[in-house]
Design a protein around this motif. Sequence first.
Motif, mmCIF file in Angstrom:
data_model
loop_
_atom_site.group_PDB
_atom_site.id
_atom_site.type_symbol
_atom_site.label_atom_id
_atom_site.label_comp_id
_atom_site.label_asym_id
_atom_site.label_seq_id
_atom_site.Cartn_x
_atom_site.Cartn_y
_atom_site.Cartn_z
ATOM 1 N N MET A 1 -22.602 -14.322 15.673
ATOM 2 C CA MET A 1 -23.880 -14.355 16.456
ATOM 3 C C MET A 1 -25.128 -15.061 15.601
ATOM 4 N N GLN A 2 -25.779 -15.820 16.330
ATOM 5 C CA GLN A 2 -27.033 -16.231 15.484
ATOM 6 C C GLN A 2 -28.156 -15.956 16.518
ATOM 7 N N ILE A 3 -29.524 -15.773 16.062
ATOM 8 C CA ILE A 3 -30.354 -15.635 16.884
ATOM 9 C C ILE A 3 -31.589 -16.317 16.239
ATOM 10 N N LEU A 12 -23.858 -17.018 21.119
ATOM 11 C CA LEU A 12 -22.510 -16.083 21.032
ATOM 12 C C LEU A 12 -21.493 -16.426 21.159
ATOM 13 N N LYS A 13 -20.518 -15.976 20.509
ATOM 14 C CA LYS A 13 -19.021 -16.347 20.595
ATOM 15 C C LYS A 13 -18.281 -15.190 21.316
ATOM 16 N N ILE A 71 -29.623 -18.628 26.217
ATOM 17 C CA ILE A 71 -28.410 -18.002 25.818
ATOM 18 C C ILE A 71 -27.436 -19.195 25.555
ATOM 19 N N ALA A 72 -26.781 -19.294 24.434
ATOM 20 C CA ALA A 72 -25.903 -20.238 24.092
ATOM 21 C C ALA A 72 -24.491 -19.602 24.012
ATOM 22 N N ILE A 73 -23.437 -19.726 24.852
ATOM 23 C CA ILE A 73 -22.241 -18.955 24.778
ATOM 24 C C ILE A 73 -21.008 -19.855 24.654
ATOM 25 N N LYS A 74 -20.114 -19.697 23.774
ATOM 26 C CA LYS A 74 -18.956 -20.402 23.542
ATOM 27 C C LYS A 74 -17.905 -19.606 23.878
ATOM 28 N N LEU A 75 -17.126 -19.824 24.941
ATOM 29 C CA LEU A 75 -16.059 -18.991 25.615
ATOM 30 C C LEU A 75 -14.723 -19.716 24.799
ATOM 31 N N PHE A 76 -13.882 -18.848 24.370
ATOM 32 C CA PHE A 76 -12.648 -19.499 23.812
ATOM 33 C C PHE A 76 -11.483 -18.594 24.433
ATOM 34 N N LEU A 92 -10.478 -15.548 16.598
ATOM 35 C CA LEU A 92 -11.234 -14.320 16.760
ATOM 36 C C LEU A 92 -12.266 -14.241 15.330
ATOM 37 N N GLN A 93 -12.255 -15.346 14.461
ATOM 38 C CA GLN A 93 -13.066 -15.150 13.564
ATOM 39 C C GLN A 93 -14.658 -15.412 13.993
ATOM 40 N N GLY A 94 -15.464 -14.261 13.603
ATOM 41 C CA GLY A 94 -16.938 -14.705 14.107
ATOM 42 C C GLY A 94 -16.980 -14.318 15.505
ATOM 43 N N ALA A 95 -16.365 -13.605 16.217
ATOM 44 C CA ALA A 95 -16.379 -13.313 17.744
ATOM 45 C C ALA A 95 -17.343 -11.995 17.898
#
Length: 229
Positions: A1-3, A12-13, A71-76, A92-95
């Motif tokens: 997560m980065q803000i 978000l991831k 809000i930028a989201i990456k869905l995996f 899962l790394q960094g989820a």
Amino acid sequence: MQIDFEKREIQLKIVYYGPALSGKTTNLVAIHRTAAPSSRGRLMTLDTKDDRTLFFDLLPMHFTTDSGLSIAIKLFTVPGQVIHDATRRLVLQGADAVAFIADSQVSETQANKDSFLNLRKNLEENGLDIKSMPLVIQFNKRDLPGVRTDAELELLAQRSREPIFKAVATDGAGVVETFMGLIGLTWQRLDSWHDLKGKFQVQGAVLFESLRRQLGQNPEAAEGARWTR
């Protein structure tokens, strides 16, 4: 997560986890189909000839709220087959949050349990704690014969720490509700850690209403798709 407080952006991831053929990719397809064109990126999928994910699927999403917060989201997704455990662990790394997609068919009960235990193990190996991770459970394929009854799932929800949603992802039913439920948990966690409400002057209800509009969701429909403890 980065803000990025200066740019008023949260990144978000989110990972969709679960056994093989439970409907993880189908959830992303339904979200991509529902979201406003301005909110969705290109859905990138890599499937084998038997419609199973080989590595992962990726859907980038970007929402701009009424308050100006982005809000930028990456869905995996992850591959569900047992042999791809290393890939699941890597994805899962960094989820920041996880949606566990379970198969509602009674015959898949053990596969659901094995996959959930695998999720717990791989989170631990990535230094993440399942107890503090925003997590929701979706019971997909509610339209098929031989599924666990609503009454069974309601009893399960009473014992579960995680919110439980029901879905028919092929029709899009319950998909956005699952996603929004997870975003709600994630926002609560980040707000408690970083005082997002104070720093961005964003009310949670206003944020969710803005996201719902961009996903074409009727707010009243959400409650019918979930159970909570």
